[in-house]
Enzyme design. Structure first.
Site, mmCIF file in Angstrom:
data_model
loop_
_atom_site.group_PDB
_atom_site.id
_atom_site.type_symbol
_atom_site.label_atom_id
_atom_site.label_comp_id
_atom_site.label_asym_id
_atom_site.label_seq_id
_atom_site.Cartn_x
_atom_site.Cartn_y
_atom_site.Cartn_z
ATOM 1 N N ASP A 40 21.787 -19.783 12.703
ATOM 2 C CA ASP A 40 20.346 -19.885 12.951
ATOM 3 C C ASP A 40 20.092 -21.171 13.739
ATOM 4 O O ASP A 40 20.569 -22.243 13.347
ATOM 5 C CB ASP A 40 19.591 -19.900 11.605
ATOM 6 C CG ASP A 40 18.097 -19.674 11.780
ATOM 7 O OD1 ASP A 40 17.473 -20.393 12.587
ATOM 8 O OD2 ASP A 40 17.559 -18.779 11.105
ATOM 9 N N GLN A 103 8.529 -12.383 8.213
ATOM 10 C CA GLN A 103 9.450 -12.020 9.292
ATOM 11 C C GLN A 103 8.876 -12.438 10.649
ATOM 12 O O GLN A 103 7.692 -12.209 10.930
ATOM 13 C CB GLN A 103 9.703 -10.504 9.282
ATOM 14 C CG GLN A 103 10.744 -10.057 10.291
ATOM 15 C CD GLN A 103 11.075 -8.565 10.185
ATOM 16 O OE1 GLN A 103 10.373 -7.802 9.512
ATOM 17 N NE2 GLN A 103 12.136 -8.155 10.853
ATOM 18 N N HIS A 109 17.672 -8.602 9.420
ATOM 19 C CA HIS A 109 18.653 -9.681 9.245
ATOM 20 C C HIS A 109 18.513 -10.300 7.864
ATOM 21 O O HIS A 109 17.441 -10.244 7.252
ATOM 22 C CB HIS A 109 18.490 -10.760 10.320
ATOM 23 C CG HIS A 109 17.118 -11.351 10.395
ATOM 24 N ND1 HIS A 109 16.080 -10.734 11.045
ATOM 25 C CD2 HIS A 109 16.607 -12.509 9.879
ATOM 26 C CE1 HIS A 109 14.990 -11.485 10.947
ATOM 27 N NE2 HIS A 109 15.271 -12.554 10.228
ATOM 28 N N PHE A 110 19.631 -10.873 7.421
ATOM 29 C CA PHE A 110 19.664 -11.653 6.188
ATOM 30 C C PHE A 110 19.958 -13.105 6.556
ATOM 31 O O PHE A 110 20.819 -13.368 7.395
ATOM 32 C CB PHE A 110 20.770 -11.151 5.248
ATOM 33 C CG PHE A 110 20.404 -9.919 4.476
ATOM 34 C CD1 PHE A 110 20.345 -8.683 5.094
ATOM 35 C CD2 PHE A 110 20.132 -10.001 3.121
ATOM 36 C CE1 PHE A 110 20.012 -7.539 4.381
ATOM 37 C CE2 PHE A 110 19.801 -8.856 2.393
ATOM 38 C CZ PHE A 110 19.739 -7.633 3.023
#
Ligand code: 5GP
Length: 151
Positions: A40, A103, A109-110
């Protein structure tokens, strides 16, 4: 609208679809035929990794069962490697659905985030990390994956 739910249809213009198509770069940690893990860019803690299925779905609400069956073992494998790589006391897994659910990128996605006792998470999308740090952290996880059980 999606057939199965009342959420909007998948839009392949999202940033993770672009990463999956190789149109924009990412710090990839690992991938198989079905899923990919990458860093990320605005980590809530060092080592914050995203796990993304390659099949298109907007979030958990419209994902098909086959996608979900393949995704969870992959999430666990990455979580174990992240725990090892960052000597974490725990792992937080976040998964948000629709804007009201938090979101911001509309491809399922996780979030896999290493945690240490007494250390609070940074704000979601708080600030960009440097490429050098992201790459160094990705490398730690790649190394840990070499000794992480597959299943
Ligand atoms: P969401 O709120 O949709 O669950 O989280 C989306 C995540 O994607 C955020 O944590 C954000 O930091 C991350 N993100 C946004 N843009 C990019 C990007 O271009 N590359 C990567 N690797 N992560 C991104």
């Amino acid at each position: 609208m999606n057939d199965m739910t009342d959420i909007p249809a998948y839009d392949d213009g999202n940033i993770f679809a672009k990463i999956l198509r190789g149109e924009i770069p990412s710090h990839k940690v690992y991938e198989n035929d079905d899923c990919i893990a990458f860093m990320d860019v605005m980590p809530q803690a060092p080592g914050h990794t995203l796990v993304v299925p390659k099949a298109p779905s907007r979030n958990l609400l419209d994902a098909d069962n086959d996608t979900l069956r393949k995704l969870l073992p992959f999430v666990r494998r990455i979580a174990r490697a992240v725990e090892t790589a960052f000597d974490a006391d725990g792992i937080t897994i976040n998964q948000f659905n629709e804007a009201a659910g938090g979101q911001t990128v509309f491809h399922l996605h996780f979030h896999v985030i290493p945690r240490h006792d007494g250390v609070a998470l940074k704000r979601h999308e708080g600030g960009m990390e440097s490429t050098d740090v992201l790459e160094a952290n990705a490398d730690k996880i790649r190394t840990a994956l070499k000794t992480t059980p597959k299943d």
